[in-house]
Design an enzyme around this catalytic site. Sequence first.
Site, short mmCIF file in Angstrom:
data_model
loop_
_atom_site.label_atom_id
_atom_site.label_comp_id
_atom_site.label_asym_id
_atom_site.label_seq_id
_atom_site.Cartn_x
_atom_site.Cartn_y
_atom_site.Cartn_z
N GLY A 124 -43.86 16.66 2.92
CA GLY A 124 -43.08 16.18 1.78
C GLY A 124 -43.90 16.21 0.51
O GLY A 124 -44.83 17.01 0.35
N SER A 125 -43.56 15.30 -0.39
CA SER A 125 -44.13 15.33 -1.73
C SER A 125 -45.54 14.74 -1.77
O SER A 125 -45.92 13.94 -0.90
CB SER A 125 -43.23 14.54 -2.68
OG SER A 125 -43.24 13.18 -2.30
N CYS A 147 -42.46 25.06 -0.03
CA CYS A 147 -43.82 24.58 -0.33
C CYS A 147 -44.75 25.75 -0.60
O CYS A 147 -45.78 25.59 -1.24
CB CYS A 147 -44.34 23.75 0.82
SG CYS A 147 -44.02 24.54 2.39
N GLU A 183 -48.69 17.32 4.87
CA GLU A 183 -48.59 18.65 4.24
C GLU A 183 -47.80 18.44 2.96
O GLU A 183 -46.64 18.05 3.00
CB GLU A 183 -47.87 19.64 5.16
CG GLU A 183 -48.58 19.90 6.47
CD GLU A 183 -49.97 20.47 6.28
OE1 GLU A 183 -50.20 21.24 5.34
OE2 GLU A 183 -50.85 20.11 7.08
P1 NAP Z 1 -40.52 13.23 -0.05
O1 NAP Z 1 -39.63 12.75 -1.10
O2 NAP Z 1 -41.96 12.90 -0.14
O3 NAP Z 1 -39.91 12.66 1.32
C1 NAP Z 1 -40.48 12.90 2.61
C2 NAP Z 1 -40.26 11.69 3.51
O4 NAP Z 1 -41.15 10.63 3.14
C3 NAP Z 1 -38.87 11.07 3.44
O5 NAP Z 1 -38.54 10.56 4.72
C4 NAP Z 1 -39.05 9.94 2.45
O6 NAP Z 1 -38.12 8.89 2.61
C5 NAP Z 1 -40.43 9.46 2.81
N1 NAP Z 1 -41.14 8.83 1.69
C6 NAP Z 1 -41.47 9.41 0.51
N2 NAP Z 1 -42.16 8.54 -0.25
C7 NAP Z 1 -42.29 7.39 0.46
C8 NAP Z 1 -42.90 6.13 0.21
N3 NAP Z 1 -43.52 5.90 -0.95
N4 NAP Z 1 -42.84 5.18 1.15
C9 NAP Z 1 -42.19 5.41 2.33
N5 NAP Z 1 -41.59 6.58 2.62
C10 NAP Z 1 -41.63 7.57 1.71
O7 NAP Z 1 -40.48 14.82 0.07
P2 NAP Z 1 -39.21 15.80 0.11
O8 NAP Z 1 -38.36 15.60 -1.04
O9 NAP Z 1 -38.60 15.67 1.43
O10 NAP Z 1 -39.85 17.26 0.04
C11 NAP Z 1 -40.11 17.93 -1.18
C12 NAP Z 1 -41.60 18.04 -1.42
O11 NAP Z 1 -42.28 18.34 -0.20
C13 NAP Z 1 -42.04 19.15 -2.36
O12 NAP Z 1 -43.03 18.66 -3.22
C14 NAP Z 1 -42.61 20.23 -1.45
O13 NAP Z 1 -43.56 21.08 -1.99
C15 NAP Z 1 -43.17 19.43 -0.36
N6 NAP Z 1 -43.17 20.18 0.89
C16 NAP Z 1 -44.35 20.50 1.45
C17 NAP Z 1 -44.37 21.26 2.60
C18 NAP Z 1 -45.66 21.62 3.25
O14 NAP Z 1 -45.65 22.14 4.32
N7 NAP Z 1 -46.77 21.35 2.64
C19 NAP Z 1 -43.18 21.67 3.20
C20 NAP Z 1 -41.99 21.30 2.61
C21 NAP Z 1 -42.01 20.54 1.44
P3 NAP Z 1 -36.62 8.96 2.01
O15 NAP Z 1 -35.79 9.58 3.10
O16 NAP Z 1 -36.30 7.54 1.77
O17 NAP Z 1 -36.66 9.79 0.77
#
Ligand code: NAP
Length: 505
Positions: free
Chosen positions: A238-239, A299, A262
């Site tokens: 995720g982010s 990503c 990641e």
């Molecule tokens: P995200 O907003 O970080 O969410 C990922 C998960 O983490 C969700 O279940 C979210 O809960 C939870 N979460 C996020 N912040 C949290 C916090 N402060 N406390 C508790 N739980 C938290 O990421 P996303 O929108 O799914 O993905 C987009 C991002 O991921 C982009 O920046 C992209 O580049 C990156 N990404 C990276 C890869 C890689 O392999 N490196 C692959 C795909 C995406 P909620 O369900 O409540 O939102």
Amino acid sequence: MFTPHGNHLIAGAWAPGDTRFHSAPASGPSHQFSVGRVSDVTAAAEAAEDAFASYGSTSRAERAAFLNAIADEIEARAEDITAIGTQETGLPEARLQGEHGRTTGQLRLFADHILKGDYLDRRYDAALPDRAPLPRPDLRMMQRPLGPVAVFGASNFPLAFSTAGGDTAAALAAGCPVVVKGHSAHPGTGEIVAEAILAAITRCGIHPGVFSLIQGGNREVGAALVQHPLIKAVGFTGSLAGGRALFDLCAARPEPIPFFGELGSVNPMFILDAALANRGTEIATGWAASLTMGAGQFCTNPGIAVLRAGAEADRFIDTATAALSAVAPQTMLTEGIASAYQDGQRRVAATAGVRELLTTSCNTRTAAPYLYVTEARTWLDNEILAEEVFGPLGLVITADSDAEMLEIARALQGQLTCTLHLDDGDTAQGQALLPVLARKAGRVLANGFPTGVEVSDTMVHGGPYPASTNFGATSVGTLSIRRFLRPVCYQNIPAALLPEDLRQG
Ligand code: NAP
């Protein structure tokens, strides 16, 4: 047609919560889902620990059969999974179908991988009872599963990086029970995949605590999950902001645990002089296609192109601008991601020395491409330009010399990928750049685009921070199983007590 009931799956039973949240699909009806509670985390973690007593000692053949059964059960629900996945995420049907194949493919790949047994890294030092001055005992080492693992999927891969995605497959293959925190952008897709996993659990007679899905709806549930004392590792995709917040919680626990996050990456491409002269328009067209694939929500999206200033660069820019301007707005995964894309675009546009080449209009859930150009010095002086903008935004950086290109490479943060485009005349510059780029990224590639990630034995999907929180790991491919294992040395342990895999000499 699948209609979600919206409950959590905890240790084989569908459990309702006290309150519900509404999903926000890109199309089709919204459904209600239980909001995850701290008590759900406790129940799931305790069930996972119970399950570990038996599941952690299952044979490799039993776990392989379980992984294959999950793949079968997902295949049996293919149409329903594609239908709800498409509605929830706005991703096209063909994308969901492709991701479906990747998800079942990686479950089967892990089944084959553990059957081979190499991942156990078994080592044996035979006893030397007569050695002087001290005898050596019988020493055997193998990799053992860590215990219950928490998994957080990403919004942009609702199948392959989510409920039964790479992290879950790797942890289950290793012998670790899994508690998934469902992604609130695709809770129905999560539920039907959890239903498939439950069917496989029943079919294979595995302890039901081996898998739980707790829906989200608030951030408290994720924070409680990574802090639960029975959870021994976390797989997160995720982010950067979310990953860093949860990583910090893991490090601050009384018993810190590994957090395999990641995160984001700008995936720079370096287009060297001969390649630019020979194939500049072809590379520009390919870049535009890669940058806009899936609305740029990868990503591994190549957000930055570095090349030498001059007439060839101008031609590259003109071609990329024309190709990108032909791309229609695409639906984004959530309104939040669409709004973050606009914020990122404004950040880039507001930087002095950055020139806008292509501007487009987006609504609250769509994204169209943006293209900007700047000089190497401006990029080097503005850290903000090195940050990921999640979506189809491209930045061209023009350098005046080979030395300036090298300076850019040295200034890069950790990346998932770095790409070189090079032809015969570029070997010397390539030789200078490659060692620098290999220090920055988990994967370096030549004459291609990084958006396709092969699921295989050699793949590395990771990299130095901020691409990931653990540069020794990958979240894709068979090597990713290592994250959920730890080495245990067995000294002079009688054969009857040894794990089956260590009994032969
Ligand atoms: P995200 O907003 O970080 O969410 C990922 C998960 O983490 C969700 O279940 C979210 O809960 C939870 N979460 C996020 N912040 C949290 C916090 N402060 N406390 C508790 N739980 C938290 O990421 P996303 O929108 O799914 O993905 C987009 C991002 O991921 C982009 O920046 C992209 O580049 C990156 N990404 C990276 C890869 C890689 O392999 N490196 C692959 C795909 C995406 P909620 O369900 O409540 O939102």
